[in-house]
Design a protein around this motif. Structure first.
Motif, mmCIF file in Angstrom:
data_model
loop_
_atom_site.group_PDB
_atom_site.id
_atom_site.type_symbol
_atom_site.label_atom_id
_atom_site.label_comp_id
_atom_site.label_asym_id
_atom_site.label_seq_id
_atom_site.Cartn_x
_atom_site.Cartn_y
_atom_site.Cartn_z
ATOM 1 N N SER A 180 -23.506 -15.028 33.063
ATOM 2 C CA SER A 180 -24.009 -16.218 33.190
ATOM 3 C C SER A 180 -25.557 -15.570 32.742
ATOM 4 C CB SER A 180 -23.673 -17.513 33.808
ATOM 5 O OG SER A 180 -22.316 -17.840 33.828
ATOM 6 N N ILE A 181 -26.433 -15.305 33.160
ATOM 7 C CA ILE A 181 -27.766 -14.520 33.216
ATOM 8 C C ILE A 181 -27.573 -13.831 32.598
ATOM 9 C CG2 ILE A 181 -29.160 -13.211 34.640
ATOM 10 C CD1 ILE A 181 -27.569 -13.494 37.065
ATOM 11 N N LEU A 182 -26.581 -12.774 31.825
ATOM 12 C CA LEU A 182 -26.939 -11.875 30.569
ATOM 13 C C LEU A 182 -26.825 -13.380 29.098
ATOM 14 C CD1 LEU A 182 -24.237 -9.005 31.412
ATOM 15 C CD2 LEU A 182 -26.696 -9.054 31.444
ATOM 16 N N ALA A 183 -26.072 -13.643 29.147
ATOM 17 C CA ALA A 183 -26.657 -14.619 28.442
ATOM 18 C C ALA A 183 -27.907 -15.402 28.444
ATOM 19 C CB ALA A 183 -25.348 -16.180 27.936
ATOM 20 N N GLY A 184 -28.205 -16.569 29.420
ATOM 21 C CA GLY A 184 -29.807 -16.493 29.925
ATOM 22 C C GLY A 184 -30.972 -15.711 28.945
ATOM 23 N N ILE A 185 -30.208 -14.370 28.723
ATOM 24 C CA ILE A 185 -31.250 -13.212 28.512
ATOM 25 C C ILE A 185 -31.441 -13.422 27.343
ATOM 26 C CG2 ILE A 185 -31.613 -11.418 28.395
ATOM 27 C CD1 ILE A 185 -31.204 -10.696 31.482
ATOM 28 N N ILE A 186 -29.978 -13.012 26.475
ATOM 29 C CA ILE A 186 -30.687 -13.006 25.207
ATOM 30 C C ILE A 186 -30.961 -14.483 24.983
ATOM 31 C CG2 ILE A 186 -28.168 -13.522 23.202
ATOM 32 C CD1 ILE A 186 -26.451 -11.223 24.682
ATOM 33 N N ILE A 187 -30.499 -15.732 24.457
ATOM 34 C CA ILE A 187 -31.103 -17.101 24.489
ATOM 35 C C ILE A 187 -32.703 -16.795 24.280
ATOM 36 C CG2 ILE A 187 -31.084 -19.699 24.643
ATOM 37 C CD1 ILE A 187 -28.356 -19.332 25.842
ATOM 38 N N MET A 188 -32.909 -16.197 26.105
ATOM 39 C CA MET A 188 -34.722 -16.745 25.143
ATOM 40 C C MET A 188 -35.655 -15.649 24.942
ATOM 41 S SD MET A 188 -34.751 -18.626 27.577
ATOM 42 C CE MET A 188 -36.933 -18.425 27.774
ATOM 43 N N ASN A 189 -34.639 -14.870 24.477
ATOM 44 C CA ASN A 189 -35.231 -13.248 23.874
ATOM 45 C C ASN A 189 -34.913 -13.561 22.343
ATOM 46 O OD1 ASN A 189 -35.760 -10.382 22.911
ATOM 47 N ND2 ASN A 189 -34.135 -10.520 22.070
ATOM 48 N N PHE A 190 -33.795 -14.405 21.860
ATOM 49 C CA PHE A 190 -34.430 -15.674 20.647
ATOM 50 C C PHE A 190 -35.247 -16.598 20.353
ATOM 51 C CE2 PHE A 190 -29.212 -15.317 20.283
ATOM 52 C CZ PHE A 190 -29.135 -13.424 19.431
ATOM 53 N N ILE A 191 -35.410 -17.239 21.705
ATOM 54 C CA ILE A 191 -36.683 -18.163 21.513
ATOM 55 C C ILE A 191 -38.017 -17.560 21.594
ATOM 56 C CG2 ILE A 191 -37.995 -19.236 22.575
ATOM 57 C CD1 ILE A 191 -35.543 -20.900 23.956
ATOM 58 N N GLY A 192 -38.351 -16.622 21.891
ATOM 59 C CA GLY A 192 -39.399 -15.279 21.953
ATOM 60 C C GLY A 192 -39.355 -14.593 20.309
ATOM 61 N N VAL A 193 -38.217 -14.306 19.968
ATOM 62 C CA VAL A 193 -38.332 -13.700 18.335
ATOM 63 C C VAL A 193 -38.549 -15.168 17.851
ATOM 64 C CG1 VAL A 193 -36.806 -12.935 16.384
ATOM 65 C CG2 VAL A 193 -36.535 -11.696 18.591
ATOM 66 N N ALA A 194 -38.141 -16.271 17.531
ATOM 67 C CA ALA A 194 -38.820 -17.462 16.732
ATOM 68 C C ALA A 194 -39.797 -17.289 16.927
ATOM 69 C CB ALA A 194 -37.594 -18.058 17.110
ATOM 70 N N VAL A 195 -40.786 -16.945 18.364
ATOM 71 C CA VAL A 195 -42.320 -17.986 18.402
ATOM 72 C C VAL A 195 -42.859 -16.063 17.919
ATOM 73 C CG1 VAL A 195 -43.646 -17.401 19.857
ATOM 74 C CG2 VAL A 195 -41.986 -18.793 20.424
ATOM 75 N N PHE A 196 -42.457 -15.114 17.622
ATOM 76 C CA PHE A 196 -42.642 -13.877 17.448
ATOM 77 C C PHE A 196 -43.281 -14.196 15.453
ATOM 78 C CE2 PHE A 196 -41.990 -9.855 15.611
ATOM 79 C CZ PHE A 196 -43.087 -9.434 15.033
ATOM 80 N N ILE A 197 -42.322 -14.805 15.049
ATOM 81 C CA ILE A 197 -41.710 -14.694 13.684
ATOM 82 C C ILE A 197 -42.723 -15.562 13.057
ATOM 83 C CG2 ILE A 197 -40.199 -15.497 11.000
ATOM 84 C CD1 ILE A 197 -39.586 -12.707 12.888
ATOM 85 N N GLN A 198 -43.294 -17.046 14.056
ATOM 86 C CA GLN A 198 -43.683 -18.759 13.043
ATOM 87 C C GLN A 198 -44.721 -17.674 13.300
ATOM 88 O OE1 GLN A 198 -42.860 -20.948 11.613
ATOM 89 N NE2 GLN A 198 -44.427 -21.450 11.955
ATOM 90 N N LEU A 199 -45.790 -16.124 14.261
ATOM 91 C CA LEU A 199 -46.863 -16.085 14.803
ATOM 92 C C LEU A 199 -47.489 -15.499 13.744
ATOM 93 C CD1 LEU A 199 -47.254 -15.959 18.540
ATOM 94 C CD2 LEU A 199 -47.846 -17.419 17.018
#
Length: 423
Positions: free
Chosen positions: A91-110
């Motif tokens: 569950s912790i690892l899945a949460g890390i992966i999902i938060m990483n997706f969010i970080g990548v999306a913000v990076f691409i948008q910027l």
């Protein structure tokens, strides 16, 4: 363990086999062309390629020599993660992966959105992503979390959540940096992690995926270079057939090969610059020092080669030259032997740790990263340092939410089972 040094050369397979892609479309095999040594005729160029191949043989023999002669003394077993609650950790690892997706999306948008970002990569990743190396390395945390997941719970390879996240993590690797090798490396390392954890080798699946993997290089290249023809990635993909994919792949391989520094450094490095005496490795020694703090921090060997042989500027393109060429450029053949013997020593130590704890998911994941990502070129050493730092950050996140995972197995058991009082 005999296969590990071969697996570490996975990215170079793109260039090694790329030159033969033209044979599939009916083009004849011709001598390689290198801009840095363009004055050489075809026969001499082939001889230089053969010389490089002899250096590769020397390096491989030195590697195995260092591996065989190393005798690790310690026999301690790694006990952390031995009695971990894998469901909680998943569950912790899945949460890390999902938060990483969010970080990548913000990076691409910027960076102006996905289309703008991919378009910049088409003109060269070095220029497009200069100064973003540490941030890009941090985005590997999703891939590392997925690797640790499969090493801890190989039975989840068939779960819907894992099957959904695997291609998404792989696609993210390409979207962030435009690296096709990094994209396929996700599947390779996840597969190796599953094989070591499950004690099985998926031969049939591997035979099916191998041709798909090679063809995907052409498809990913179309996506990455679509902006050069004023077309979107979807339009470029729709307008491409097998012949055009092979043609584009061949053109890219020819361009990459013409700028490649491996053969020119071995052929002409000692005359052009003389021995570098370790200077090219300074980029790995000071890799963790931000360039914003030290603007004049030494560049890596790829940049030095581009400046010296191709006339590029300090801020220009960097061209990888390969570990054998870098070792030769610095210390000639004796250095080549010593450096690759050290490489064998490191992998033997990693293997000795793994063989004592073959059922520990954390050990399996760490061993795979050392065996496939550690190398003795500056580029490999820098990337490995960044990956180790990202892996440490991931473990730090796990420690925050699940400290008991890091307690030795004996301490965990005594904490769970209290001894009864004697009456």
């Amino acid at each position: 363990m005999v296969l590990w040094p071969l697996l570490t050369t996975l990215p170079s397979l793109i260039d090694t086999f790329g030159g033969y892609a033209g044979l599939l479309s009916g083009n004849p095999l011709r001598p390689p062309y290198f801009v840095a040594i363009a004055w050489l005729d075809g026969d001499t160029t082939w001889l230089e390629v053969a010389r490089y191949s002899s250096f590769q043989i020397i390096a491989l023999l030195s590697f195995y020599g260092g591996f065989v002669l190393t005798r690790p003394r310690t026999r301690r077993r790694i006990k952390v993660f031995d009695t971990v609650d894998t469901l909680r950790l998943r569950s912790i690892l899945a949460g890390i992966i999902i938060m990483n997706f969010i970080g990548v999306a913000v990076f691409i948008q910027l960076r102006g959105g996905l289309v703008e970002h991919i378009g910049e990569l088409a003109y060269g990743r070095f220029r497009a992503l200069e100064g973003l190396g540490p941030l890009l390395a941090l985005f590997d945390i999703g891939f590392l979390a997925l690797l640790l997941w499969i090493c801890l719970r190989p039975q989840d390879a068939k779960s819907k959540l894992f099957i959904t996240l695997l291609p998404l993590v792989s696609a993210q690797q390409f979207i962030v940096a435009g690296s096709r090798a990094a994209t396929l490396l996700v599947f390779v390392l996840i597969g190796l992690g599953w094989a070591l954890a499950a004690r099985r080798v998926p031969w049939r699946l591997g035979l099916i995926l191998l041709p798909i993997a090679f063809l995907s290089f052409g498809a990913l290249n179309i996506i990455r270079t679509a902006s050069l023809s004023n077309a979107t990635a979807l339009e470029a993909a729709q307008d491409s057939d097998l012949a055009s994919i092979l043609e584009r792949s061949q053109n890219e391989f020819d361009l990459r090969q013409s700028l490649s520094g491996t053969i020119p450094v071995i052929s002409d490095g000692m005359r052009t610059t003389g021995p570098m005496w370790g200077y090219t490795y300074s980029g790995a020694i000071f890799a963790m020092v931000p360039r914003s703090i030290w603007p004049e921090k030494p560049r890596g060997p790829g940049s030095l080669y581009a400046q010296t042989f191709l006339g590029e500027t300090v801020q220009g393109t960097a061209v990888p030259i390969g570990p054998e060429a870098e070792a030769f450029w610095n210390f000639h053949i004796p250095g080549l032997i010593i450096i690759f013997a050290f490489y064998g020593l490191v992998l033997k130590l990693a293997f000795s740790i793994y063989i004592r704890s073959p059922d520990n998911g954390l050990v399996i994941a760490g061993f795979l990263l050392v065996a496939t990502q550690f190398g003795v070129s500056t580029d490999q050493l820098v990337a490995f340092q960044q990956m180790v730092l990202t892996f440490a950050i991931m473990l730090g996140v796990i420690f925050i939410f699940y400290r008991d995972a890091f307690r030795p197995a004996r301490r965990q058991m005594t904490a769970l089972v209290k001894p009864s009082k004697a009456y």
